[in-house]
Design a protein around this motif. Sequence first.
Motif, mmCIF file in Angstrom:
data_model
loop_
_atom_site.group_PDB
_atom_site.id
_atom_site.type_symbol
_atom_site.label_atom_id
_atom_site.label_comp_id
_atom_site.label_asym_id
_atom_site.label_seq_id
_atom_site.Cartn_x
_atom_site.Cartn_y
_atom_site.Cartn_z
ATOM 1 N N LEU A 312 0.817 -1.212 0.000
ATOM 2 C CA LEU A 312 0.000 0.000 0.000
ATOM 3 C C LEU A 312 0.849 1.259 0.000
ATOM 4 C CD1 LEU A 312 -2.906 -0.877 2.475
ATOM 5 C CD2 LEU A 312 -2.981 -0.772 -0.013
ATOM 6 N N ALA A 315 2.375 1.765 -3.372
ATOM 7 C CA ALA A 315 1.374 2.208 -4.349
ATOM 8 C C ALA A 315 1.012 3.675 -4.133
ATOM 9 C CB ALA A 315 0.127 1.334 -4.253
ATOM 10 N N ALA A 321 -1.018 9.283 -7.054
ATOM 11 C CA ALA A 321 -1.885 8.387 -6.284
ATOM 12 C C ALA A 321 -2.494 9.111 -5.084
ATOM 13 C CB ALA A 321 -1.109 7.171 -5.812
ATOM 14 N N ALA A 324 -5.154 3.911 -2.030
ATOM 15 C CA ALA A 324 -4.754 2.563 -2.428
ATOM 16 C C ALA A 324 -5.378 1.569 -1.467
ATOM 17 C CB ALA A 324 -3.230 2.422 -2.433
ATOM 18 N N VAL A 388 -5.854 1.179 -6.989
ATOM 19 C CA VAL A 388 -5.232 2.489 -6.803
ATOM 20 C C VAL A 388 -6.059 3.560 -7.501
ATOM 21 C CG1 VAL A 388 -3.133 3.857 -7.088
ATOM 22 C CG2 VAL A 388 -2.957 1.385 -6.785
ATOM 23 N N ILE A 404 2.230 0.663 -11.424
ATOM 24 C CA ILE A 404 1.410 -0.253 -10.627
ATOM 25 C C ILE A 404 1.655 -1.701 -11.037
ATOM 26 C CG2 ILE A 404 -0.979 -0.915 -10.119
ATOM 27 C CD1 ILE A 404 -1.599 2.129 -10.338
#
Length: 420
Positions: A312, A315, A321, A324, A388, A404
């Motif tokens: 997590l 990500a 981002a 996530a 995500v 990703i």
Amino acid sequence: MLPGVKEVKATSLLAVGVDELSLCRIRASLSGTSLKLRAVSWEDALDSAGEADGPLVLLIEWSASEHDAILKMCDALRVAASPHRCHFIAVGTLTEEGALARAVDGVFDDVLTRPFGRDLELRLRQAAHAAQSPGSSQSPRSVLAEALKSPVGGEVVVRSRTVTGAIHVLNGQVVWAHVSSAPPSIEEVLAHAGVTVEPEVADAVKLECRNTGAHFVDVLTQWGVVGASEAREALRVFVAGRVKAALELPDAVGLFLPRARKGSRREGFSASEIPALSFLVDEAPTLPCSGRAPVTRAAPHELSSAQIESFLQEALATNGAVAAAIFHRPSGASLASCGRELDMGIALSQLATLTALGSAASDVIAAGDERCFITRPLACDASLALFVELSLPETTIGLARSTIARIASRQVSADTAENG
């Protein structure tokens, strides 16, 4: 399609003879939902019923002088819509509520009176669900028991003739509850902790919640207005009282609406902490809650909580981002998440698409003008998927997809997974 989720056709929401002001109010309450209201004449309603490929919810302006004609048209609509269901809602004024309820009893499924209450959206969502699944309304207690077992969480709507209650559940716990007859306030919650706040402080907290999506109790504790333990106990007492009031509504029916609720706290209260739920103590699972969705061992997977946390954080470090999560694909349960509130509707839709496509899809992408959502199975454990959400102005889909893919393809050793 996720296990246990029944596929249904879209519900058409039609208004017949309803005045323009009421239509505006209803449309405003449905803003941001999948329900769209269309104003039609009786003739158009019959045509729509005959052409519908799914259930219909009809809001019909009731008039005592046209009572018999309205009932005949309702019968005609049922015939035209067959085999799909028609769910009828009579619309009238508060001054004629008693006569209206008696006049339509046994013909209409519900009655809405002007001025509409704050529960208007819930009433219409419940109508749409009932049209899709006739006879699905159950006793509030049995519905709540099932909701607490749901991996998705959501909202249990409890409705009597004049009052609506809502109990929000997440991770097997109750996180919020309210009833339409007693609107909640920050002052009322804090009163249970013996804390009094000035109106300007309460207004500032509300503004902060609107701007950030945070829960008001978290804001109050962060600002030092009340201690964390005192705030939790005050919220527990408030929620317990509202749950009791909702479950004790006379002649009430319940309905579970699986959906994520914005502004919910991740930490809730188990059945053992709410006296009105004592009947569930031996049945409902008690799941641990923290600042994020907990790791769930309901189904086997290979990763430890520390490894999930590592995925997590990596990500969330991706350029653009904003959220996530790791999902257990067979059940649809969110094992852990970080960042902003998850869009559960999109997440579950992408999980369902991955399941439907099988090995034909390496990932699933949904993109709009401002946001992009990417879901990809983890190479180290195919039962898990990384979800995500990204802000497109800050990244590109191609770059995000590549990053990703690299994260999801990372392998972990058995010793690392076991030891965390």
